[in-house]
Design a protein around this motif. Structure first.
Motif, short mmCIF file in Angstrom:
data_model
loop_
_atom_site.label_atom_id
_atom_site.label_comp_id
_atom_site.label_asym_id
_atom_site.label_seq_id
_atom_site.Cartn_x
_atom_site.Cartn_y
_atom_site.Cartn_z
N ASP A 9 0.85 -1.19 0.00
CA ASP A 9 0.00 0.00 0.00
C ASP A 9 0.89 1.25 0.00
OD1 ASP A 9 -1.49 2.29 1.36
OD2 ASP A 9 -3.12 0.84 1.11
N ARG A 10 0.79 2.05 -1.06
CA ARG A 10 1.67 3.21 -1.20
C ARG A 10 1.50 4.20 -0.06
NH1 ARG A 10 4.67 5.51 -5.12
NH2 ARG A 10 3.98 3.97 -6.65
N MET A 11 0.27 4.49 0.33
CA MET A 11 0.05 5.48 1.37
C MET A 11 0.65 5.03 2.70
SD MET A 11 -3.51 7.26 2.64
CE MET A 11 -4.13 5.78 3.45
N ILE A 12 0.42 3.76 3.05
CA ILE A 12 0.97 3.23 4.29
C ILE A 12 2.49 3.21 4.23
CG2 ILE A 12 1.14 1.21 5.79
CD1 ILE A 12 -1.74 0.55 5.02
N GLY A 13 3.05 2.72 3.12
CA GLY A 13 4.49 2.63 2.98
C GLY A 13 5.17 3.98 3.07
N GLU A 14 4.63 4.97 2.35
CA GLU A 14 5.22 6.32 2.38
C GLU A 14 5.12 6.93 3.77
OE1 GLU A 14 3.22 8.46 -0.67
OE2 GLU A 14 4.57 7.76 -2.27
N SER A 15 3.97 6.75 4.42
CA SER A 15 3.77 7.33 5.75
C SER A 15 4.72 6.70 6.77
CB SER A 15 2.32 7.14 6.21
OG SER A 15 1.43 7.81 5.35
N LEU A 16 4.85 5.37 6.71
CA LEU A 16 5.75 4.68 7.64
C LEU A 16 7.20 5.09 7.40
CD1 LEU A 16 4.70 0.93 8.01
CD2 LEU A 16 4.99 2.64 9.82
N GLN A 17 7.61 5.13 6.15
CA GLN A 17 8.98 5.49 5.84
C GLN A 17 9.29 6.90 6.34
OE1 GLN A 17 10.17 6.00 1.62
NE2 GLN A 17 11.90 4.67 2.08
N ARG A 18 8.39 7.83 6.09
CA ARG A 18 8.61 9.21 6.51
C ARG A 18 8.66 9.31 8.04
NH1 ARG A 18 5.11 11.10 3.50
NH2 ARG A 18 3.33 10.99 4.92
N ALA A 19 7.72 8.67 8.72
CA ALA A 19 7.67 8.76 10.18
C ALA A 19 8.88 8.11 10.84
CB ALA A 19 6.38 8.09 10.69
N LEU A 20 9.30 6.96 10.32
CA LEU A 20 10.44 6.27 10.93
C LEU A 20 11.75 6.97 10.64
CD1 LEU A 20 9.27 2.60 10.29
CD2 LEU A 20 9.44 3.76 12.51
N ARG A 21 11.87 7.61 9.48
CA ARG A 21 13.06 8.41 9.22
C ARG A 21 13.16 9.59 10.18
NH1 ARG A 21 13.64 8.46 2.54
NH2 ARG A 21 14.74 6.45 2.41
N LEU A 22 12.01 10.16 10.53
CA LEU A 22 12.01 11.25 11.50
C LEU A 22 12.45 10.77 12.88
CD1 LEU A 22 8.75 13.19 10.53
CD2 LEU A 22 11.12 13.95 10.24
N GLU A 23 12.27 9.47 13.14
CA GLU A 23 12.73 8.88 14.39
C GLU A 23 14.23 8.57 14.37
OE1 GLU A 23 11.00 8.14 17.28
OE2 GLU A 23 9.36 9.32 16.41
N GLY A 24 14.87 8.80 13.24
CA GLY A 24 16.31 8.60 13.15
C GLY A 24 16.73 7.29 12.52
N TYR A 25 15.77 6.49 12.03
CA TYR A 25 16.10 5.23 11.39
C TYR A 25 16.46 5.44 9.92
CZ TYR A 25 13.70 3.13 15.41
OH TYR A 25 13.30 2.77 16.67
N ALA A 26 17.33 4.59 9.39
CA ALA A 26 17.52 4.49 7.94
C ALA A 26 16.48 3.50 7.45
CB ALA A 26 18.92 4.00 7.62
N VAL A 27 15.63 3.92 6.50
CA VAL A 27 14.46 3.11 6.14
C VAL A 27 14.40 2.90 4.63
CG1 VAL A 27 11.97 2.83 6.35
CG2 VAL A 27 13.22 4.15 8.08
N ASP A 28 14.34 1.64 4.21
CA ASP A 28 14.12 1.29 2.81
C ASP A 28 12.75 0.61 2.69
OD1 ASP A 28 16.68 2.22 1.97
OD2 ASP A 28 17.55 0.40 2.81
N TRP A 29 12.23 0.59 1.47
CA TRP A 29 10.85 0.13 1.28
C TRP A 29 10.73 -0.62 -0.04
CZ3 TRP A 29 6.77 4.00 -0.81
CH2 TRP A 29 5.52 3.37 -0.95
N VAL A 30 10.16 -1.83 0.01
CA VAL A 30 9.81 -2.59 -1.19
C VAL A 30 8.34 -2.94 -1.11
CG1 VAL A 30 12.13 -3.50 -1.57
CG2 VAL A 30 10.51 -4.79 -0.14
N ARG A 31 7.75 -3.28 -2.31
CA ARG A 31 6.29 -3.37 -2.37
C ARG A 31 5.73 -4.73 -2.78
NH1 ARG A 31 3.87 1.71 -5.44
NH2 ARG A 31 2.00 0.76 -4.54
N ASP A 32 6.59 -5.74 -3.02
CA ASP A 32 6.05 -7.05 -3.36
C ASP A 32 6.95 -8.15 -2.82
OD1 ASP A 32 8.06 -7.85 -5.42
OD2 ASP A 32 7.19 -6.20 -6.57
N ALA A 33 6.45 -9.37 -2.89
CA ALA A 33 7.16 -10.49 -2.27
C ALA A 33 8.49 -10.79 -2.94
CB ALA A 33 6.26 -11.73 -2.30
N ALA A 34 8.54 -10.73 -4.27
CA ALA A 34 9.78 -11.03 -4.98
C ALA A 34 10.87 -10.01 -4.63
CB ALA A 34 9.54 -11.05 -6.48
#
Length: 226
Positions: A9-34
């Motif tokens: 889910d693009r909205m969830i993924g983008e929101s999580l990535q943005r929020a966790l980066r603000l917490e100081g984490y390095a965050v990467d994101w992929v969108r399917d099982a492969a």
């Protein structure tokens, strides 16, 4: 700390990535099982946030179809990376299946970010074999939950990335971390890395915590004394 989000889910993924980066984490994101399977097979992360209801993705070849398959494949490779399942599947059978497949924790959507952060800290702490939530070395204490650092009982103000570098070093006192390993904990894919960024953060931390607190292993990296 470097996290991988596996979420279609693009909205969830983008929101999580943005929020966790603000917490100081390095965050990467992929969108399917492969993509998740290939990424976990080739790169190292400190923790994975895994959705179960994923599209298989190009190149899956029938081996990984959804999040549970990604998790089973990782554990079959003896990949012990901590995994928190984030999913809308709230039936008891789904929770049992996720935990039995090798998940370290299970959080049902929707959830609050502060609870997710607490679960991330708890899982990482358990994975490191620590019961104590605070990190301490040579008079310096770091509280991951409060994002607070003290030296001899006096609060020390740090930037998010200074905090991230210090937390990585204090999590394993005596272990030498190279410049590349520290960069991996600070930057996700596509984030620009300045060539001297780690040196700058180390210099700032030494200025605030004492010149001898972070030590050099010449030609190898940095460490703090146990």
């Amino acid at each position: 700390m470097r996290l991988l989000i596996v979420e279609d889910d693009r909205m969830i993924g983008e929101s999580l990535q943005r929020a966790l980066r603000l917490e100081g984490y390095a965050v990467d994101w992929v969108r399917d099982a492969a993509a998740a399977d290939g990424t976990l097979a080739s790169e190292r992360f400190d923790l994975v946030l895994l959705d179960l209801g994923l599209p298989s993705g190009a190149g899956a070849g029938g081996r990984v179809v959804d999040g549970l398959d990604v998790l089973r494949a990782a554990r079959a490779r003896h990949d012990a990376t901590p995994v928190i399942v984030l999913t809308a599947r709230d039936a008891r059978g789904d929770r049992v299946a996720g935990l039995d497949a090798g998940a370290d924790d299970y959080l049902v959507k929707p959830f609050e970010l502060d609870e997710l952060n607490a679960r991330i800290r708890a899982v990482v702490r358990r994975h490191a074999g620590r019961a104590e939530p605070l990190l301490s070395a040579s008079g310096v204490t770091l509280d991951p939950a409060a994002r607070r650092v003290t030296r001899n009982g006096i609060a020390v103000a740090l930037s998010a990335r200074e905090f991230a570098v210090l937390e990585a070093l204090m999590a394993k006192p005596g272990a030498v971390l190279s410049r590349t390993q520290l960069e991996d904990r600070l930057y996700g894919w596509g984030e620009e890395i300045e060539s001297n960024a780690i040196s700058v953060y180390i210099h700032q931390l030494r200025r605030k915590l004492g010149s001898e607190f972070i030590r050099n292993a010449r030609g190898v990296g940095y460490f703090v004394e146990p």
